[in-house]
Scaffold this active site. Sequence first.
Site, short mmCIF file in Angstrom:
data_model
loop_
_atom_site.label_atom_id
_atom_site.label_comp_id
_atom_site.label_asym_id
_atom_site.label_seq_id
_atom_site.Cartn_x
_atom_site.Cartn_y
_atom_site.Cartn_z
N TYR B 149 92.45 59.48 -50.78
CA TYR B 149 93.06 58.49 -49.88
C TYR B 149 92.34 58.53 -48.54
CZ TYR B 149 97.24 58.99 -52.92
OH TYR B 149 98.11 59.04 -53.96
N HIS B 157 97.23 53.09 -50.43
CA HIS B 157 97.02 53.47 -51.83
C HIS B 157 95.71 54.25 -51.91
CE1 HIS B 157 100.24 51.00 -53.49
NE2 HIS B 157 99.95 50.13 -52.54
N LYS B 195 91.23 51.20 -58.31
CA LYS B 195 90.52 52.32 -57.70
C LYS B 195 89.05 52.23 -58.08
CE LYS B 195 94.65 55.01 -58.01
NZ LYS B 195 95.17 54.05 -56.99
#
Lengths: 243, 243
Positions: B149, B157, B195
Amino acid sequence: MAPRWKGKTAEAKALAEPMSVIVSKLQTSLIESNAQGLLSGSAVLLEALPEQTELLYRACIGRPVITAEKKNKQWHQLSFEEALYLCSVLKCIKVAGENECAKSDEEMWHYMVAKRVGFPVLFKAYSHLRRKNWVVRAGSQYGADYVAYRYHPAFVHSEYAVLALPDEDGDDGNARLKVWSDYHCTLRLCGSVAKTLLVLHISRNGEDVVSLSSLEHYSVEERIVTRWNPEVSRENQTMIMKK
Amino acid sequence: MAPRWKGKTAEAKALAEPMSVIVSKLQTSLIESNAQGLLSGSAVLLEALPEQTELLYRACIGRPVITAEKKNKQWHQLSFEEALYLCSVLKCIKVAGENECAKSDEEMWHYMVAKRVGFPVLFKAYSHLRRKNWVVRAGSQYGADYVAYRYHPAFVHSEYAVLALPDEDGDDGNARLKVWSDYHCTLRLCGSVAKTLLVLHISRNGEDVVSLSSLEHYSVEERIVTRWNPEVSRENQTMIMKK
């Protein structure tokens, strides 16, 4: 898990003609026309009559190739697995190499094993599922070797993401599911696309990969991997079900 | 990829106090109180003052353990990576073993390496990212070793799913990304949870894993793996952008 149908009429259409019947019709038609494929790099090209084109589509084998050739014939591209299955299991096509001579099943086998890492284990898995009338397609979209459909993909979503893993380590090694993070990744992805992970553990039982005929002695152990839900075996779950 | 903020006020709050400042405050406070953790199986337990509890939370290190003990103290459970980072990098806690004697950093290292497969490579990856002020948490939910993060998880997120892979094969081997299907699986999952896959290739450079100090000579190569979008470099893309 029940099949996830695509639309309201899908179930009736799928049940009207079982996959075994479609494949059997395809087999008969290809034998009658003396069908011959051409080995071309990592695929096999097959010219088909209109009836065969329809049956190949319904059996979900190969995919049509767009060409500017004769109207009444259609070329199809078969994967190695599909071609070898039609040759050596259904015995309904011959395949010719570059010299236009038909290759024997064993010659095909040697060519494919040399060309594709892990092919013996992959082909064992493919033919194992096809023999049970599962529709088997490439699974790379889902990070699997294959996906398996209960009926034609036009009617249902695939139920299983399939990994074919050799029991023995070796140069066929499909290095998957050796560490937890790979399991977590695979199960999380399967969950998010509503598939069940089917792991086929394939053991050579001491046979080598030299000949196609040795494949008969390989054994296949089917394992389904899912998350265990502790609630399922809980007391109050039974009570809820009784209500 | 820009950070994905959680709510409208998150950005202002995250920028108000950089992670380096929070970690530095935590370090000072733990040194002042002579903080000592207790090795307990695969974790380290640390008793913290209220101020330290707050700083541990904001630095996102460890997690509070619910106990019925003294009101003004709070126990925290640290992972091996977190404990060793506080000990050997920030040098702000000591850790005691079962005999209540403080263990040296090297003793901790031996204990952890013996207890957890692949720990040297994992710890190198963890400390590499933490030193750059990334917040690093376990990544098992996403089939990765860690998630990273940019700020505290309350504000953003996670941006990266991190895999730490040893360059040399060996018993630290994290057998991931050896075959295409694993790549496909990992990238598909990363895509679906927004991601980016960050692969840390860690080379021991011939050093062995015997001592913690050899870790300084390990090198880390950061690679981001994404799908390539051919449209990005296309002519008409430039034209669209010019419009």
